[in-house]
Design a protein around this motif. Sequence first.
Motif, PDB file in Angstrom:
ATOM      1  N   ASP A   6       0.845  -1.190   0.000  1.00  0.00           N
ATOM      2  CA  ASP A   6       0.000   0.000   0.000  1.00  0.00           C
ATOM      3  C   ASP A   6       0.885   1.247   0.000  1.00  0.00           C
ATOM      4  OD1 ASP A   6      -1.760   2.073   0.413  1.00  0.00           O
ATOM      5  OD2 ASP A   6      -2.907   1.064   1.979  1.00  0.00           O
ATOM      6  N   ASP A   7       0.971   1.922  -1.144  1.00  0.00           N
ATOM      7  CA  ASP A   7       1.796   3.118  -1.250  1.00  0.00           C
ATOM      8  C   ASP A   7       1.326   4.198  -0.284  1.00  0.00           C
ATOM      9  OD1 ASP A   7       3.180   1.847  -3.258  1.00  0.00           O
ATOM     10  OD2 ASP A   7       2.033   2.789  -4.879  1.00  0.00           O
ATOM     11  N   ALA A   8       0.007   4.323  -0.100  1.00  0.00           N
ATOM     12  CA  ALA A   8      -0.526   5.359   0.794  1.00  0.00           C
ATOM     13  C   ALA A   8      -0.069   5.132   2.225  1.00  0.00           C
ATOM     14  CB  ALA A   8      -2.053   5.378   0.714  1.00  0.00           C
ATOM     15  N   ALA A   9      -0.006   3.882   2.649  1.00  0.00           N
ATOM     16  CA  ALA A   9       0.448   3.587   4.012  1.00  0.00           C
ATOM     17  C   ALA A   9       1.912   3.975   4.177  1.00  0.00           C
ATOM     18  CB  ALA A   9       0.254   2.098   4.309  1.00  0.00           C
ATOM     19  N   ARG A  10       2.723   3.655   3.180  1.00  0.00           N
ATOM     20  CA  ARG A  10       4.141   4.028   3.269  1.00  0.00           C
ATOM     21  C   ARG A  10       4.289   5.546   3.335  1.00  0.00           C
ATOM     22  NH1 ARG A  10       8.471   1.653  -0.378  1.00  0.00           N
ATOM     23  NH2 ARG A  10       7.149   2.135  -2.165  1.00  0.00           N
ATOM     24  N   ARG A  11       3.555   6.258   2.505  1.00  0.00           N
ATOM     25  CA  ARG A  11       3.651   7.720   2.499  1.00  0.00           C
ATOM     26  C   ARG A  11       3.182   8.299   3.831  1.00  0.00           C
ATOM     27  NH1 ARG A  11       4.525   9.422  -2.733  1.00  0.00           N
ATOM     28  NH2 ARG A  11       4.033   7.887  -4.349  1.00  0.00           N
ATOM     29  N   ARG A  12       2.157   7.679   4.412  1.00  0.00           N
ATOM     30  CA  ARG A  12       1.626   8.185   5.680  1.00  0.00           C
ATOM     31  C   ARG A  12       2.686   8.137   6.774  1.00  0.00           C
ATOM     32  NH1 ARG A  12      -1.855   4.192   7.127  1.00  0.00           N
ATOM     33  NH2 ARG A  12      -3.074   4.750   5.285  1.00  0.00           N
ATOM     34  N   PHE A  13       3.418   7.054   6.845  1.00  0.00           N
ATOM     35  CA  PHE A  13       4.405   6.930   7.914  1.00  0.00           C
ATOM     36  C   PHE A  13       5.682   7.707   7.623  1.00  0.00           C
ATOM     37  CE2 PHE A  13       1.613   3.351   8.902  1.00  0.00           C
ATOM     38  CZ  PHE A  13       1.388   3.632  10.248  1.00  0.00           C
ATOM     39  N   VAL A  14       5.987   7.898   6.358  1.00  0.00           N
ATOM     40  CA  VAL A  14       7.088   8.807   6.021  1.00  0.00           C
ATOM     41  C   VAL A  14       6.712  10.230   6.428  1.00  0.00           C
ATOM     42  CG1 VAL A  14       8.367   9.868   4.132  1.00  0.00           C
ATOM     43  CG2 VAL A  14       8.065   7.391   4.187  1.00  0.00           C
ATOM     44  N   ALA A  15       5.466  10.627   6.165  1.00  0.00           N
ATOM     45  CA  ALA A  15       4.997  11.962   6.549  1.00  0.00           C
ATOM     46  C   ALA A  15       5.047  12.135   8.060  1.00  0.00           C
ATOM     47  CB  ALA A  15       3.570  12.186   6.037  1.00  0.00           C
ATOM     48  N   ARG A  16       4.693  11.082   8.784  1.00  0.00           N
ATOM     49  CA  ARG A  16       4.758  11.151  10.246  1.00  0.00           C
ATOM     50  C   ARG A  16       6.188  11.413  10.707  1.00  0.00           C
ATOM     51  NH1 ARG A  16       2.176   8.357  15.067  1.00  0.00           N
ATOM     52  NH2 ARG A  16       3.803   8.517  16.630  1.00  0.00           N
ATOM     53  N   SER A  17       7.121  10.662  10.157  1.00  0.00           N
ATOM     54  CA  SER A  17       8.515  10.816  10.543  1.00  0.00           C
ATOM     55  C   SER A  17       9.019  12.220  10.231  1.00  0.00           C
ATOM     56  CB  SER A  17       9.371   9.773   9.825  1.00  0.00           C
ATOM     57  OG  SER A  17      10.737   9.926  10.147  1.00  0.00           O
ATOM     58  N   GLN A  18       8.671  12.730   9.053  1.00  0.00           N
ATOM     59  CA  GLN A  18       9.118  14.058   8.657  1.00  0.00           C
ATOM     60  C   GLN A  18       8.507  15.140   9.537  1.00  0.00           C
ATOM     61  OE1 GLN A  18       7.929  13.931   4.528  1.00  0.00           O
ATOM     62  NE2 GLN A  18       9.929  13.167   3.838  1.00  0.00           N
ATOM     63  N   ALA A  19       7.230  14.969   9.915  1.00  0.00           N
ATOM     64  CA  ALA A  19       6.573  15.959  10.764  1.00  0.00           C
ATOM     65  C   ALA A  19       7.209  16.007  12.148  1.00  0.00           C
ATOM     66  CB  ALA A  19       5.082  15.639  10.875  1.00  0.00           C
ATOM     67  N   ILE A  20       7.499  14.841  12.718  1.00  0.00           N
ATOM     68  CA  ILE A  20       8.119  14.811  14.041  1.00  0.00           C
ATOM     69  C   ILE A  20       9.524  15.402  13.978  1.00  0.00           C
ATOM     70  CG2 ILE A  20       9.006  13.268  15.839  1.00  0.00           C
ATOM     71  CD1 ILE A  20       6.535  11.550  15.458  1.00  0.00           C
ATOM     72  N   ARG A  70      -5.077   4.112  14.842  1.00  0.00           N
ATOM     73  CA  ARG A  70      -4.316   2.929  14.440  1.00  0.00           C
ATOM     74  C   ARG A  70      -3.678   3.095  13.064  1.00  0.00           C
ATOM     75  NH1 ARG A  70      -7.992  -2.328  16.222  1.00  0.00           N
ATOM     76  NH2 ARG A  70      -7.909  -1.981  18.473  1.00  0.00           N
ATOM     77  N   ASP A  71      -4.242   4.010  12.259  1.00  0.00           N
ATOM     78  CA  ASP A  71      -3.694   4.230  10.925  1.00  0.00           C
ATOM     79  C   ASP A  71      -2.358   4.956  10.963  1.00  0.00           C
ATOM     80  OD1 ASP A  71      -5.879   3.031   9.682  1.00  0.00           O
ATOM     81  OD2 ASP A  71      -7.003   4.906   9.607  1.00  0.00           O
ATOM     82  N   VAL A  72      -2.045   5.624  12.080  1.00  0.00           N
ATOM     83  CA  VAL A  72      -0.798   6.398  12.156  1.00  0.00           C
ATOM     84  C   VAL A  72       0.184   5.816  13.161  1.00  0.00           C
ATOM     85  CG1 VAL A  72      -1.918   8.519  11.398  1.00  0.00           C
ATOM     86  CG2 VAL A  72      -1.784   8.021  13.846  1.00  0.00           C
ATOM     87  N   ILE A  73      -0.147   4.656  13.728  1.00  0.00           N
ATOM     88  CA  ILE A  73       0.760   3.942  14.627  1.00  0.00           C
ATOM     89  C   ILE A  73       1.189   2.674  13.904  1.00  0.00           C
ATOM     90  CG2 ILE A  73       0.971   2.727  16.837  1.00  0.00           C
ATOM     91  CD1 ILE A  73      -1.061   4.658  17.995  1.00  0.00           C
TER      92      ILE A  73
END
Length: 515
Positions: free
Chosen positions: A185-199, A503-506
């Motif tokens: 799921d490309d969207a899932a990968r992008r979501r967690f990359v975005a999380r890392s970048q935001a933090i 759960r979508d962002v953890i």
Amino acid sequence: MSSVPSNTAPALDENQLIAERRDKLKALRERQARGLGVAFPNDFKPTHHAGELHERYGATQAAVLEAQPVAVSVAGRMMLKRVMGKASFATLQDGSLGETAGRIQLYVTRDGVGEDAYAEFKRLDLGDILGAEGTLMKTKTGELSIKVTRLRLLTKSLRPMPDKFHGMQDQETKYRQRYVDLMTDDAARRRFVARSQAIASIRAFMVAHGFLEVETPMLHPIPGGANAKPFVTHHNALDQDMFLRIAPELYLKRLVVGGFERVFEINRSFRNEGISVRHNPEFTMMEFYAAYWNYRDLMDYTEQLLRDAVLKATGALQLSYGGRAVDLSAPFARMTIREAIVAHTDAGDHVDDAAWLIQALKKLGLKEDQDHLSKRTLASLQVLYFEEAVESQLWQPTFIMEHPTEISPLARANDERPEVTERFELYITGREMANGFSELNDAEDQAARFAAQVAAKDAGDEEAMYFDHDFVRALEYGLPPTGGCGIGMDRLMMLLTDSASIRDVILFPALRREQ
């Protein structure tokens, strides 16, 4: 004999596929035993990633690539495969992202890799991790590809991946097997990359404003810093029960006493409470403390911090969450609990009528005992009514201020109205995102507040605080006027990535153990 139910057929098919893949691995091991290769080689070093190749050469003409060959080597998981006689195509996915989601096409021919290697390629399975060397080319349709001259199997995948067109459909399976979710799921990968970048951007913002990042204990002898039910464990060497951190607050304020005037910690905290789309028992938060700030300074800074994080993570301050607009460009609204009730309900003057509030809470379905409700103060009833009737309506960023002293045991009381504290909670999309206040730095007042919490705990309140004698002792040395705030990172990431559930962002949310 009864027939096998049809709904078990996919499991049997999968078992058969796994068995076939294990046979292929067995053959690789046998070849290794004969000195004909290694089943799991670890000497392949890719020199390029798919994302950078597309970015650098995506617009290059085919004739240029043919006239000036570019040698590359890549490694990744084979996601697609099309075998067509003497020439075949495969799609490799690596850890890069970009518009192509880390994928690049391989052009594999019998003449390019040799007859034996081509035969091996045809036996490879989707999900296998490969290393490929070759030169860049463009296909007739203009797709950037690698004309492969050498192909190696690096890791044999023993389990078949989900259907390439539908991916993983069961949401709980996506949470439980996040590794499969991320690879498909490309969207899932992008979501967690975005999380890392935001933090990362939040951390940089804090450091740029003079805050010192620190680490405080996760095992506490006394749970404190929030009203919550803790997880309990036992330390064998000390032979004493310990508590998983519910908040880092009291340790961070000890550091301000010690002379670190601005500190922050991005931390994992644990609360032994319910699980929902908003709550995970293990969660990430950031708490920060600044000497000589009050709650109004904190609101100003928190607004700047969130605006910076959102802009860097998304490139815009106008977001969409669940199909509704969220505007972080305008100044965040500020109102007291009482003002919010008047603004968002039909309570009117009844906002100061305890009997009316009790009846209104009953109509809203609050199941608290009548006798217990009648013993609550007016301020406490207003908070309950706010939580039940107003909180979900606060869609645009709104600071709610001046919580009752009785429910804010660590916050400084307002000098002019001691029944309320210099405290705020920030709400966005109907959810609490942050909680901050001018810190209570009167050691004797703090001791009295702790004593009241102990009495509440003795009366059955499992979330009431313990009496922390060492923290009171620290305050007795003197805590300068200080402001402190906690921001829920997980809920913030839900907003930034338009995710409906926490759960979508953890990456690995808490789930019931598999049977």
